[in-house]
Motif scaffolding. Sequence first.
Motif, PDB file in Angstrom:
ATOM      1  N   LEU A  75     -55.187   9.505 -36.463  1.00  8.34           N
ATOM      2  CA  LEU A  75     -54.566  10.801 -36.651  1.00  8.34           C
ATOM      3  C   LEU A  75     -54.907  12.162 -36.181  1.00  8.34           C
ATOM      4  O   LEU A  75     -55.839  12.479 -35.748  1.00  8.34           O
TER       5      LEU A  75
ATOM      6  N   ARG B 163     -53.540  17.147 -45.007  1.00  6.11           N
ATOM      7  CA  ARG B 163     -54.699  16.181 -44.964  1.00  6.11           C
ATOM      8  C   ARG B 163     -55.550  16.760 -46.382  1.00  6.11           C
ATOM      9  O   ARG B 163     -56.499  17.971 -46.187  1.00  6.11           O
ATOM     10  N   PRO B 164     -55.637  15.810 -47.433  1.00  4.71           N
ATOM     11  CA  PRO B 164     -56.743  15.808 -48.391  1.00  4.71           C
ATOM     12  C   PRO B 164     -58.124  16.055 -47.409  1.00  4.71           C
ATOM     13  O   PRO B 164     -58.693  14.218 -47.287  1.00  4.71           O
ATOM     14  N   TYR B 165     -59.316  16.120 -47.874  1.00  4.61           N
ATOM     15  CA  TYR B 165     -60.346  15.724 -47.761  1.00  4.61           C
ATOM     16  C   TYR B 165     -61.412  16.024 -49.002  1.00  4.61           C
ATOM     17  O   TYR B 165     -61.527  16.794 -49.463  1.00  4.61           O
TER      18      TYR B 165
ATOM     19  N   GLU C 233     -42.681   4.045 -42.498  1.00  6.53           N
ATOM     20  CA  GLU C 233     -43.696   5.044 -43.189  1.00  6.53           C
ATOM     21  C   GLU C 233     -43.037   6.053 -43.920  1.00  6.53           C
ATOM     22  O   GLU C 233     -42.294   5.931 -44.115  1.00  6.53           O
TER      23      GLU C 233
ATOM     24  N   ASN D  99     -54.331   6.852 -50.646  1.00 11.37           N
ATOM     25  CA  ASN D  99     -53.704   7.110 -49.592  1.00 11.37           C
ATOM     26  C   ASN D  99     -52.887   5.098 -49.671  1.00 11.37           C
ATOM     27  O   ASN D  99     -53.417   4.630 -49.911  1.00 11.37           O
TER      28      ASN D  99
ATOM     29  N   THR E  73     -66.949  14.796 -45.463  1.00  9.27           N
ATOM     30  CA  THR E  73     -67.113  13.462 -45.008  1.00  9.27           C
ATOM     31  C   THR E  73     -66.284  13.221 -44.422  1.00  9.27           C
ATOM     32  O   THR E  73     -65.247  12.172 -45.236  1.00  9.27           O
TER      33      THR E  73
HETATM   34  C1  FAD Z   1     -57.390  12.245 -51.605  1.00  8.16           C
HETATM   35  C2  FAD Z   1     -58.291  11.832 -50.636  1.00  8.16           C
HETATM   36  C3  FAD Z   1     -59.215  12.248 -50.684  1.00  8.16           C
HETATM   37  C4  FAD Z   1     -59.466  11.814 -49.681  1.00  8.16           C
HETATM   38  N1  FAD Z   1     -61.328  12.296 -48.993  1.00  8.16           N
HETATM   39  C5  FAD Z   1     -60.852  11.407 -47.993  1.00  8.16           C
HETATM   40  C6  FAD Z   1     -62.501  11.679 -47.083  1.00  8.16           C
HETATM   41  O1  FAD Z   1     -63.445  12.279 -47.896  1.00  8.16           O
HETATM   42  N2  FAD Z   1     -62.815  11.425 -45.923  1.00  8.16           N
HETATM   43  C7  FAD Z   1     -62.744  10.586 -45.193  1.00  8.16           C
HETATM   44  O2  FAD Z   1     -62.394  10.130 -43.911  1.00  8.16           O
HETATM   45  N3  FAD Z   1     -60.613  10.407 -45.687  1.00  8.16           N
HETATM   46  C8  FAD Z   1     -60.859  11.043 -46.635  1.00  8.16           C
HETATM   47  N4  FAD Z   1     -59.005  10.888 -47.158  1.00  8.16           N
HETATM   48  C9  FAD Z   1     -58.134  10.196 -46.324  1.00  8.16           C
HETATM   49  C10 FAD Z   1     -57.705  11.322 -45.576  1.00  8.16           C
HETATM   50  O3  FAD Z   1     -56.953  12.021 -46.002  1.00  8.16           O
HETATM   51  C11 FAD Z   1     -57.131  10.531 -44.000  1.00  8.16           C
HETATM   52  O4  FAD Z   1     -55.758   9.845 -44.453  1.00  8.16           O
HETATM   53  C12 FAD Z   1     -57.578   9.897 -42.994  1.00  8.16           C
HETATM   54  O5  FAD Z   1     -58.596   9.850 -42.758  1.00  8.16           O
HETATM   55  C13 FAD Z   1     -56.488   9.102 -41.951  1.00  8.16           C
HETATM   56  O6  FAD Z   1     -56.308  10.093 -41.245  1.00  8.16           O
HETATM   57  P1  FAD Z   1     -55.004  10.266 -40.761  1.00  8.16           P
HETATM   58  O7  FAD Z   1     -53.054  10.456 -42.255  1.00  8.16           O
HETATM   59  O8  FAD Z   1     -54.587  10.918 -40.120  1.00  8.16           O
HETATM   60  O9  FAD Z   1     -54.507   8.713 -40.899  1.00  8.16           O
HETATM   61  P2  FAD Z   1     -53.800   8.299 -39.834  1.00  8.16           P
HETATM   62  O10 FAD Z   1     -53.641   6.414 -40.173  1.00  8.16           O
HETATM   63  O11 FAD Z   1     -53.092   7.668 -38.476  1.00  8.16           O
HETATM   64  O12 FAD Z   1     -52.067   8.699 -40.332  1.00  8.16           O
HETATM   65  C14 FAD Z   1     -51.605   8.966 -41.324  1.00  8.16           C
HETATM   66  C15 FAD Z   1     -49.930   8.524 -40.650  1.00  8.16           C
HETATM   67  O13 FAD Z   1     -49.552  10.375 -39.605  1.00  8.16           O
HETATM   68  C16 FAD Z   1     -48.563   9.193 -38.398  1.00  8.16           C
HETATM   69  N5  FAD Z   1     -48.692   9.749 -37.560  1.00  8.16           N
HETATM   70  C17 FAD Z   1     -49.086   9.703 -36.845  1.00  8.16           C
HETATM   71  N6  FAD Z   1     -48.960  10.475 -35.478  1.00  8.16           N
HETATM   72  C18 FAD Z   1     -48.174  11.537 -36.164  1.00  8.16           C
HETATM   73  C19 FAD Z   1     -47.309  12.478 -36.046  1.00  8.16           C
HETATM   74  N7  FAD Z   1     -47.911  12.391 -34.238  1.00  8.16           N
HETATM   75  N8  FAD Z   1     -47.689  13.470 -36.777  1.00  8.16           N
HETATM   76  C20 FAD Z   1     -46.793  12.739 -37.504  1.00  8.16           C
HETATM   77  N9  FAD Z   1     -48.055  12.008 -38.205  1.00  8.16           N
HETATM   78  C21 FAD Z   1     -48.065  10.889 -37.178  1.00  8.16           C
HETATM   79  C22 FAD Z   1     -49.902   7.939 -39.274  1.00  8.16           C
HETATM   80  O14 FAD Z   1     -48.277   6.425 -37.989  1.00  8.16           O
HETATM   81  C23 FAD Z   1     -49.695   7.137 -40.027  1.00  8.16           C
HETATM   82  O15 FAD Z   1     -48.199   6.749 -40.848  1.00  8.16           O
HETATM   83  C24 FAD Z   1     -58.758  11.515 -48.425  1.00  8.16           C
HETATM   84  C25 FAD Z   1     -57.600  10.820 -49.128  1.00  8.16           C
HETATM   85  C26 FAD Z   1     -56.902  11.431 -49.937  1.00  8.16           C
HETATM   86  C27 FAD Z   1     -55.546  11.455 -50.969  1.00  8.16           C
END
Ligand code: FAD
Length: 396
Positions: free
Chosen positions: A128, A99-101, A325, A286, A120
Amino acid sequence: MSIKVKGFLKDVGGASRVTELRKKSIETASAVPDPVDNIRAVADALHPDHMEFRVTAVREASPTSRVYRMVSTDGHIPVFQAGQYVNFRLKIGQSELTRPYTISSAPFDARGEQGYVEVTIRRNRPYLVPDWFFENVGVGTVLQGNMPFGTFYYEPLRDSKNLLALAGGSGITPFYSMAREIAYGKMKGVRLTILYGSVHHSDIVLGEELARVERDCPEVKVVHVLSGDEGWTGEKGFITKELIAKYMGEDPTVLFCGPIAMYKLVEQAVTELGLTCRRFRHDVMNQPSDPAQLAGYPAGNKNKVWKLKVLRGIHEDLIEARGDEPVAVALERAAIPVDTHCRCGECGYCRTQLLSGEIFVSPNGDGRRLMDKEMGWFHACSAYPVSDLTIRIPIL
Ligand SMILES: Cc1cc2nc3c(=O)[nH]c(=O)nc-3n(C[C@H](O)[C@H](O)[C@H](O)COP(=O)(O)OP(=O)(O)OC[C@H]3O[C@@H](n4cnc5c(N)ncnc54)[C@H](O)[C@@H]3O)c2cc1C
Ligand code: FES
């Protein structure tokens, strides 16, 4: 003109001397390779394959977001630009996820003996990875990942020194990094105005930190625009064409980071204001949680579950892939490691070969080369299955 001719002749003469020198050094070179490869060492220091980050502090950045301060366990943090991101490699349950942050601290904070980076992370609904961070990561936790990645940063050769940032939600992070770097005097001559859209003042991420930078640095101005806060006395509503026109000043470069819904409004506004593509750039975004928001997404695919055959070297797995997805998420759910960075189709790290079946490629960031499209390659982070598929991915 005569100077040019002389310069040309000098170059030609120089070239023959260099050829002689090369010949000599080849003749006298050792047959055993030099064990010290300085160029490789510099390249590794700039772009390490793998890093370990130790969390040294955690603080609240709003009721729904936290700042994680980290040092590198080997003491070295590569040089980066304000706006670039860290890519974490996490093990959650059986899945290996990336995951990118965005790095919200300034590049200057990473220099010196006490150098650190901060990210942050926002959790304004169940997610997730943010849930995992909030519940599992504290002072002393060691995280795997690497950096720096991304192209969303100020580039003096291309951008105006007058930057107008348009932010929504956690999209404030690259601009906070830029604001701090400006306050350190490291982006000479650059002025930054941030229009930051939130619903309520309690949704503002890094609000106190932004106020501090604005107070200390006259080159940084922050304007909060709230769409659902009755008592707010500042700018209200959404970030409109009129608001952009009010704050943009002379010949700005407009930078956007925020959710897709906000991007659509902002893109229309800047187009109507006549800004050229060169003067309007956005960070990677995203994919939306509901792919039906994507133009051209096939109606009815959302509730389908397809069979996905995955070939990796001699391995063959048969897993399920939901129509709503991206293919990369199906792989992650099935605990099949897939390398992702931008997660929006831009960087190509998740490049995958389609052997059979049909996919829908998100129009948000289809960064494939023309030849890849023709030869059946796609980016798994931004493509949805619309039939049973057979794909080939590299072994990680
Ligand atoms: C370049 C970039 C920079 C970013 N910077 C920031 C930042 O500074 N701060 C910030 O808060 N966010 C940032 N984000 C967003 C961050 O990367 C995450 O996408 C965000 O925190 C949401 O988390 P998630 O991907 O787990 O989300 P979710 O929406 O919970 O999950 C993503 C996907 O994973 C699926 N999933 C569910 N369960 C599982 C499992 N068991 N195994 C695998 N996959 C599953 C979900 O269904 C969904 O499709 C950034 C994103 C990008 C692209
Ligand atoms: S992760 Fe960047 S293109 Fe897929």
